[in-house]
Structures are given as structure tokens and as C-alpha cells.
Motif scaffolding. Structure first.
Motif, PDB file in Angstrom:
ATOM      1  N   ILE A 283     -17.039 -79.041 -58.127  1.00  0.00           N
ATOM      2  CA  ILE A 283     -17.053 -78.471 -59.473  1.00  0.00           C
ATOM      3  C   ILE A 283     -16.973 -79.561 -60.544  1.00  0.00           C
ATOM      4  O   ILE A 283     -16.618 -79.283 -61.686  1.00  0.00           O
ATOM      5  CB  ILE A 283     -15.924 -77.429 -59.650  1.00  0.00           C
ATOM      6  N   ALA A 284     -17.352 -80.772 -60.158  1.00  0.00           N
ATOM      7  CA  ALA A 284     -17.356 -81.882 -61.109  1.00  0.00           C
ATOM      8  C   ALA A 284     -18.623 -81.806 -61.956  1.00  0.00           C
ATOM      9  O   ALA A 284     -19.561 -82.575 -61.787  1.00  0.00           O
ATOM     10  CB  ALA A 284     -17.258 -83.215 -60.380  1.00  0.00           C
ATOM     11  N   THR A 285     -18.640 -80.854 -62.843  1.00  0.00           N
ATOM     12  CA  THR A 285     -19.806 -80.616 -63.683  1.00  0.00           C
ATOM     13  C   THR A 285     -19.342 -79.948 -64.971  1.00  0.00           C
ATOM     14  O   THR A 285     -18.156 -79.683 -65.151  1.00  0.00           O
ATOM     15  CB  THR A 285     -20.839 -79.744 -62.934  1.00  0.00           C
ATOM     16  N   SER A 286     -20.255 -79.647 -65.823  1.00  0.00           N
ATOM     17  CA  SER A 286     -19.886 -78.977 -67.066  1.00  0.00           C
ATOM     18  C   SER A 286     -19.469 -77.536 -66.784  1.00  0.00           C
ATOM     19  O   SER A 286     -19.876 -76.938 -65.787  1.00  0.00           O
ATOM     20  CB  SER A 286     -21.070 -78.978 -68.044  1.00  0.00           C
ATOM     21  N   ARG A 287     -18.682 -76.989 -67.660  1.00  0.00           N
ATOM     22  CA  ARG A 287     -18.250 -75.595 -67.527  1.00  0.00           C
ATOM     23  C   ARG A 287     -19.475 -74.671 -67.492  1.00  0.00           C
ATOM     24  O   ARG A 287     -19.529 -73.722 -66.721  1.00  0.00           O
ATOM     25  CB  ARG A 287     -17.323 -75.212 -68.672  1.00  0.00           C
ATOM     26  N   LYS A 288     -20.469 -74.954 -68.301  1.00  0.00           N
ATOM     27  CA  LYS A 288     -21.673 -74.121 -68.358  1.00  0.00           C
ATOM     28  C   LYS A 288     -22.407 -74.129 -67.022  1.00  0.00           C
ATOM     29  O   LYS A 288     -22.843 -73.080 -66.534  1.00  0.00           O
ATOM     30  CB  LYS A 288     -22.598 -74.581 -69.484  1.00  0.00           C
ATOM     31  N   THR A 289     -22.561 -75.287 -66.421  1.00  0.00           N
ATOM     32  CA  THR A 289     -23.235 -75.379 -65.126  1.00  0.00           C
ATOM     33  C   THR A 289     -22.447 -74.630 -64.056  1.00  0.00           C
ATOM     34  O   THR A 289     -23.031 -73.895 -63.244  1.00  0.00           O
ATOM     35  CB  THR A 289     -23.429 -76.849 -64.721  1.00  0.00           C
ATOM     36  N   LEU A 290     -21.129 -74.772 -64.062  1.00  0.00           N
ATOM     37  CA  LEU A 290     -20.289 -74.064 -63.102  1.00  0.00           C
ATOM     38  C   LEU A 290     -20.387 -72.551 -63.299  1.00  0.00           C
ATOM     39  O   LEU A 290     -20.537 -71.792 -62.343  1.00  0.00           O
ATOM     40  CB  LEU A 290     -18.840 -74.532 -63.217  1.00  0.00           C
ATOM     41  N   GLU A 291     -20.344 -72.110 -64.558  1.00  0.00           N
ATOM     42  CA  GLU A 291     -20.481 -70.680 -64.841  1.00  0.00           C
ATOM     43  C   GLU A 291     -21.833 -70.158 -64.361  1.00  0.00           C
ATOM     44  O   GLU A 291     -21.923 -69.061 -63.800  1.00  0.00           O
ATOM     45  CB  GLU A 291     -20.302 -70.416 -66.336  1.00  0.00           C
ATOM     46  N   ASN A 292     -22.900 -70.934 -64.559  1.00  0.00           N
ATOM     47  CA  ASN A 292     -24.224 -70.533 -64.100  1.00  0.00           C
ATOM     48  C   ASN A 292     -24.270 -70.408 -62.575  1.00  0.00           C
ATOM     49  O   ASN A 292     -24.857 -69.461 -62.041  1.00  0.00           O
ATOM     50  CB  ASN A 292     -25.297 -71.503 -64.580  1.00  0.00           C
ATOM     51  N   ALA A 293     -23.663 -71.364 -61.884  1.00  0.00           N
ATOM     52  CA  ALA A 293     -23.645 -71.325 -60.416  1.00  0.00           C
ATOM     53  C   ALA A 293     -22.888 -70.103 -59.915  1.00  0.00           C
ATOM     54  O   ALA A 293     -23.364 -69.379 -59.033  1.00  0.00           O
ATOM     55  CB  ALA A 293     -23.021 -72.605 -59.864  1.00  0.00           C
ATOM     56  N   LEU A 294     -21.709 -69.855 -60.468  1.00  0.00           N
ATOM     57  CA  LEU A 294     -20.904 -68.714 -60.035  1.00  0.00           C
ATOM     58  C   LEU A 294     -21.596 -67.393 -60.375  1.00  0.00           C
ATOM     59  O   LEU A 294     -21.571 -66.448 -59.579  1.00  0.00           O
ATOM     60  CB  LEU A 294     -19.511 -68.777 -60.649  1.00  0.00           C
ATOM     61  N   SER A 295     -22.234 -67.338 -61.515  1.00  0.00           N
ATOM     62  CA  SER A 295     -22.973 -66.139 -61.905  1.00  0.00           C
ATOM     63  C   SER A 295     -24.141 -65.900 -60.959  1.00  0.00           C
ATOM     64  O   SER A 295     -24.403 -64.762 -60.541  1.00  0.00           O
ATOM     65  CB  SER A 295     -23.473 -66.278 -63.343  1.00  0.00           C
ATOM     66  N   SER A 296     -24.837 -66.950 -60.589  1.00  0.00           N
ATOM     67  CA  SER A 296     -25.960 -66.841 -59.665  1.00  0.00           C
ATOM     68  C   SER A 296     -25.477 -66.362 -58.287  1.00  0.00           C
ATOM     69  O   SER A 296     -26.133 -65.521 -57.652  1.00  0.00           O
ATOM     70  CB  SER A 296     -26.660 -68.195 -59.530  1.00  0.00           C
ATOM     71  N   MET A 297     -24.332 -66.858 -57.836  1.00  0.00           N
ATOM     72  CA  MET A 297     -23.763 -66.416 -56.562  1.00  0.00           C
ATOM     73  C   MET A 297     -23.399 -64.931 -56.626  1.00  0.00           C
ATOM     74  O   MET A 297     -23.697 -64.177 -55.691  1.00  0.00           O
ATOM     75  CB  MET A 297     -22.533 -67.264 -56.217  1.00  0.00           C
ATOM     76  N   ALA A 298     -22.776 -64.522 -57.722  1.00  0.00           N
ATOM     77  CA  ALA A 298     -22.386 -63.110 -57.883  1.00  0.00           C
ATOM     78  C   ALA A 298     -23.608 -62.207 -57.928  1.00  0.00           C
ATOM     79  O   ALA A 298     -23.638 -61.155 -57.280  1.00  0.00           O
ATOM     80  CB  ALA A 298     -21.540 -62.943 -59.147  1.00  0.00           C
ATOM     81  N   THR A 299     -24.642 -62.627 -58.635  1.00  0.00           N
ATOM     82  CA  THR A 299     -25.863 -61.831 -58.742  1.00  0.00           C
ATOM     83  C   THR A 299     -26.508 -61.677 -57.357  1.00  0.00           C
ATOM     84  O   THR A 299     -26.936 -60.579 -56.985  1.00  0.00           O
ATOM     85  CB  THR A 299     -26.841 -62.476 -59.736  1.00  0.00           C
ATOM     86  N   ALA A 300     -26.562 -62.762 -56.598  1.00  0.00           N
ATOM     87  CA  ALA A 300     -27.141 -62.706 -55.260  1.00  0.00           C
ATOM     88  C   ALA A 300     -26.357 -61.750 -54.371  1.00  0.00           C
ATOM     89  O   ALA A 300     -26.948 -60.970 -53.611  1.00  0.00           O
ATOM     90  CB  ALA A 300     -27.188 -64.098 -54.649  1.00  0.00           C
ATOM     91  N   LEU A 301     -25.056 -61.773 -54.475  1.00  0.00           N
ATOM     92  CA  LEU A 301     -24.228 -60.874 -53.660  1.00  0.00           C
ATOM     93  C   LEU A 301     -24.379 -59.417 -54.075  1.00  0.00           C
ATOM     94  O   LEU A 301     -24.338 -58.532 -53.212  1.00  0.00           O
ATOM     95  CB  LEU A 301     -22.767 -61.299 -53.734  1.00  0.00           C
ATOM     96  N   HIS A 302     -24.587 -59.173 -55.337  1.00  0.00           N
ATOM     97  CA  HIS A 302     -24.762 -57.796 -55.799  1.00  0.00           C
ATOM     98  C   HIS A 302     -26.069 -57.195 -55.282  1.00  0.00           C
ATOM     99  O   HIS A 302     -26.207 -55.986 -55.191  1.00  0.00           O
ATOM    100  CB  HIS A 302     -24.719 -57.732 -57.324  1.00  0.00           C
ATOM    101  N   ARG A 303     -27.034 -58.053 -54.956  1.00  0.00           N
ATOM    102  CA  ARG A 303     -28.326 -57.579 -54.435  1.00  0.00           C
ATOM    103  C   ARG A 303     -28.243 -57.137 -52.980  1.00  0.00           C
ATOM    104  O   ARG A 303     -29.164 -56.493 -52.492  1.00  0.00           O
ATOM    105  CB  ARG A 303     -29.379 -58.666 -54.566  1.00  0.00           C
ATOM    106  N   VAL A 304     -27.187 -57.506 -52.299  1.00  0.00           N
ATOM    107  CA  VAL A 304     -27.056 -57.179 -50.867  1.00  0.00           C
ATOM    108  C   VAL A 304     -26.609 -55.752 -50.701  1.00  0.00           C
ATOM    109  O   VAL A 304     -25.737 -55.261 -51.335  1.00  0.00           O
ATOM    110  CB  VAL A 304     -26.064 -58.136 -50.159  1.00  0.00           C
TER     111      VAL A 304
END
Length: 100
Positions: free
Chosen positions: A79-100
Motif C-alpha cells: 500500500i506504498a502508494t497514494s491514497r487515491k491509487t489505493l482507493e481505486n484498487a480497493l474499489s476495483s476489488m469490491a466491484t469485481a467481487l460484487h459481480r460474482v
């Protein structure tokens, strides 16, 4: 001075593995004779979860089982990145899981 942050976090992916059928995916790979896992072995369920997130969320994680038995069902996320990049990654993971 005490550290006030970290650049790594551990994620418990037990429920994710169950949701995507990681054990079954790993068994299917093993039955095909796939040796894309560590040390020429079939991929572990944890490795299947890492592949799934890479494909479906475009997020790369490190399988926890590569760090020893205590890492089973977990992933290490840098998580050594900007808050925005981390939020985007976590959001992308959540979106992918919601599709299952």
C-alpha cells in the motif's frame, strides 16, 4: 520515534476464496497437469485468488502462503502508494467481487 504507518497490509481472503471457488479452480488446474504454481506444483487456492483479482480487478497481490503456513488464506498488499491509487484498487476489488 514509533512508526506511524506501514507499506504492507495483510488481507484475509478466506471468504473470497470460498466465493470464487478457489479450491475447485486449483483442483481443476491440477487435474489438467498445470504446473504454473511454485516449485513446479499445481497452483494453490491462494494463487487462484491472486490470479482472479489480477484478471477481474486488475490488482496484483502476493499470495500469503508463499510466506509460510501462517499466510494461508491471506494476501499481502503493498500500500506504498497514494491514497487515491489505493482507493481505486480497493474499489476495483469490491466491484469485481460484487459481480460474482
Amino acid at each position: 520515534q514509533k512508526p506511524q504507518g506501514t507499506y504492507l497490509t495483510w488481507l484475509d481472503l478466506t471468504q473470497v476464496a470460498d466465493k470464487i471457488g478457489a479450491k475447485q479452480l486449483a483442483a481443476a488446474e491440477a487435474s489438467k497437469g498445470t504446473t504454473a504454481g511454485r516449485n513446479g506444483r499445481a497452483p494453490s487456492p491462494e494463487a487462484m485468488v491472486m490470479r482472479w483479482f489480477a484478471k477481474n480487478a486488475k490488482v496484483a497481490l502476493n499470495a500469503g502462503d508463499t510466506y509460510g503456513l501462517g499466510g494461508a488464506n491471506h494476501a499481502r498488499m503493498n500500500i506504498a502508494t497514494s491514497r487515491k491509487t489505493l482507493e481505486n484498487a480497493l474499489s476495483s476489488m469490491a466491484t469485481a467481487l460484487h459481480r460474482v
